[in-house]
Design a protein around this motif. Structure first.
Motif, PDB file in Angstrom:
ATOM      1  N   SER A 220       5.596  -0.907  -2.704  1.00 19.03           N
ATOM      2  CA  SER A 220       5.108  -1.471  -3.974  1.00 19.03           C
ATOM      3  C   SER A 220       6.216  -1.511  -5.018  1.00 19.03           C
ATOM      4  O   SER A 220       6.318  -2.466  -5.793  1.00 19.03           O
ATOM      5  CB  SER A 220       3.912  -0.664  -4.496  1.00 19.03           C
ATOM      6  OG  SER A 220       4.298   0.673  -4.788  1.00 19.03           O
TER       7      SER A 220
ATOM      8  N   HIS B  42       0.819  -1.217   0.000  1.00 20.81           N
ATOM      9  CA  HIS B  42       0.000   0.000   0.000  1.00 20.81           C
ATOM     10  C   HIS B  42       0.849   1.261   0.000  1.00 20.81           C
ATOM     11  O   HIS B  42       0.349   2.363  -0.237  1.00 20.81           O
ATOM     12  CB  HIS B  42      -0.922   0.004   1.229  1.00 20.81           C
ATOM     13  CG  HIS B  42      -0.175   0.004   2.527  1.00 20.81           C
ATOM     14  ND1 HIS B  42       0.401  -1.159   3.034  1.00 20.81           N
ATOM     15  CD2 HIS B  42       0.113   1.001   3.410  1.00 20.81           C
ATOM     16  CE1 HIS B  42       0.995  -0.851   4.179  1.00 20.81           C
ATOM     17  NE2 HIS B  42       0.827   0.440   4.434  1.00 20.81           N
ATOM     18  N   THR B  43       2.163   1.130   0.284  1.00 21.38           N
ATOM     19  CA  THR B  43       3.057   2.298   0.264  1.00 21.38           C
ATOM     20  C   THR B  43       3.780   2.360  -1.080  1.00 21.38           C
ATOM     21  O   THR B  43       3.988   1.334  -1.744  1.00 21.38           O
ATOM     22  CB  THR B  43       4.118   2.199   1.379  1.00 21.38           C
ATOM     23  OG1 THR B  43       5.014   1.106   1.101  1.00 21.38           O
ATOM     24  CG2 THR B  43       3.460   1.985   2.735  1.00 21.38           C
TER      25      THR B  43
END
Length: 455
Positions: free
Chosen positions: A258, A253-254
């Motif tokens: 990623s 999610h960061t």
């Protein structure tokens, strides 16, 4: 009083057989490096302190061997100073290289306009670290580096992984595994300003164990969230595909996370296309590598159930050129630790049968009148490619044959009074004891045939 001969701790002598075995290893590694387009480079053992400091992180620089300034190094220095950290740069202006990567970047900064980029170089030279000597850990050791400088393409990482695999396979190393991770994975669980300290502590996992690493992280003031995230990464299991899925679910999610997960996936895909088998490489989400300059992929070569630590390591770095005025110069590389690799190959009994002798034929020396003929024969033997020597003094035959036996010399040529008179030579096989007489041309033919059989 006679001086008691002793080695400096962490240093080693290498006898003839050890040198021959090391040369066997190095010849294989060099041939594979060359096959991948790497060209050789050598740099000096000494570098300036300005070159070496500020690149390795606090722990790395504590292990550097500093060299005192020439002459009166205390001139103008307050000798009562007790803070060694402040004193060292005042009395020392150079040091022994800690690794081969920083000297490489210094070289590139000096010669950047003459080089062709991407620049592929390999370097096989000793480095020095003021570490505490123990099994598999020496103060002087030989590194075999291969680096690609000037390209950010992930294909470079994939090629390095396949190169490591090829070297290990050619050397017949058993049960090896190339562990990989991305510094971006660890960046997502720690504050940016504390990342280098975090990686230096985590890098000790193999040496001190995970529990002590967690205690060290707590003592260094890392948050409970960071430590919990690190503990979670340790629990990831399964295939590389499964670990990538676990990483994606945890840090995907960061933006940093990623990108790190995508990079690991792409590198493995390309490496497999190059022929790297599925089981040769394993993602280890807690792999850090302690050197401060790594910014992307990190790699470590390990062997299951070996009594020594990692056999080598490397990774991607992006800012080493900045301190030399070259911004944007990126690189990726790997270094084999030859001393550990040697110990492992000895442990696994992987060295082929290597001839223990360097001299193939000894000319005995018993007749003064035959000296000129012996020297002529010796010269011709060497010109024809035989490894030959003559016993320098005229002494009893028994002493000369004992010398040949101790040196494991397989053949002895005897030119005594009878041989000199009859214009022939006696060739003695030191292993079987059989000896035969030959003319000059017959002697060369017999030696060539016998040595070809032995090899």
């Amino acid at each position: 009083m006679a001086l008691l001969p002793s080695l400096v701790k962490g240093m080693r002598d290498y006898a003839t057989l050890q040198v021959q075995r090391r040369n066997y290893m190095l010849s294989i590694i060099q041939s594979i490096y060359a096959r991948y387009g790497f060209t050789p480079l050598e740099t000096p053992a000494l570098e300036s302190r300005a070159t070496l400091t500020g690149k390795y992180g606090q722990e790395g620089e504590q292990l550097m061997f500093n060299v005192l300034k020439s002459g009166n190094f205390l001139e103008g220095i307050e000798t009562s100073a007790t803070d060694y950290k402040k004193l060292k740069p005042l009395i020392s202006d150079k040091g022994l290289r800690y690794d081969l990567t920083v000297p490489l970047m210094r070289y590139i900064a000096t010669h950047q306009h003459q080089l062709c980029f991407p620049f592929r170089r390999y370097q096989i030279q000793p480095v020095w670290r003021a570490d505490r000597p123990q099994k598999g850990r020496y103060r002087e050791f030989l590194q075999c580096d291969a680096d690609i400088i000037g390209s950010s393409a992930l294909l470079c990482e994939a090629e390095i992984l396949k190169l490591i695999y090829d070297v290990c396979t050619k050397l017949c190393i058993k049960y090896f595994c190339i562990k990989i991770n991305h510094r971006g994975v660890l960046s997502t669980i720690v504050e940016p300003e504390k990342e280098k300290i975090f990686c230096a502590i985590v890098d000790k996992s193999e040496k001190i164990g995970c529990e002590k690493v967690i205690s060290a992280l707590q003592a260094a003031g890392f948050s409970s969230q960071t430590i919990a995230s690190f503990s979670l990464l340790q629990k990831f299991k399964g295939s590389n595909a499964e670990r990538l899925s676990q990483l994606q679910a945890t840090i995907g999610h960061t933006d940093t996370g990623s990108k790190a997960v995508a990079a690991l996936g792409n590198i493995l895909t390309q490496a497999h296309a190059l022929g790297l088998p599925d089981g040769a490489c394993s993602i280890d989400p807690t792999l850090a590598r302690g050197l401060a300059y790594y910014t992307g992929l990190v790699m470590e070569l390990t062997v299951a159930n070996a009594s020594i630590g990692s056999l080598g390591g490397g990774g991607r770095y992006e800012h080493l050129g900045d301190t030399f005025g070259i911004t944007g110069l990126v690189g990726v590389g790997f270094s084999f630790g030859i001393d550990r690799l040697y110990d492992l190959m000895e442990e696994q009994n992987l060295f082929p049968s290597i001839t223990h002798y360097t001299t193939e034929v000894l000319l005995t020396n018993t007749e003064e009148k035959a000296e000129a003929q012996l020297l002529k024969l010796l010269n011709q033997l060497r010109l024809d490619g035989f490894k030959a020597e003559i016993y320098p003094q005229r002494v009893k035959m028994k002493k000369q044959l004992t010398y040949a036996h101790k040196k494991n010399i397989p053949f002895v040529v005897i030119l005594g009074e009878e041989e000199y008179t009859m214009h022939h030579y006696t060739l003695k096989n030191m292993q079987t004891g059989i000896q035969n007489s030959y003319s000059w041309p017959e002697l060369f033919a017999a030696l060539g045939t016998a040595l070809a059989v032995k090899s």
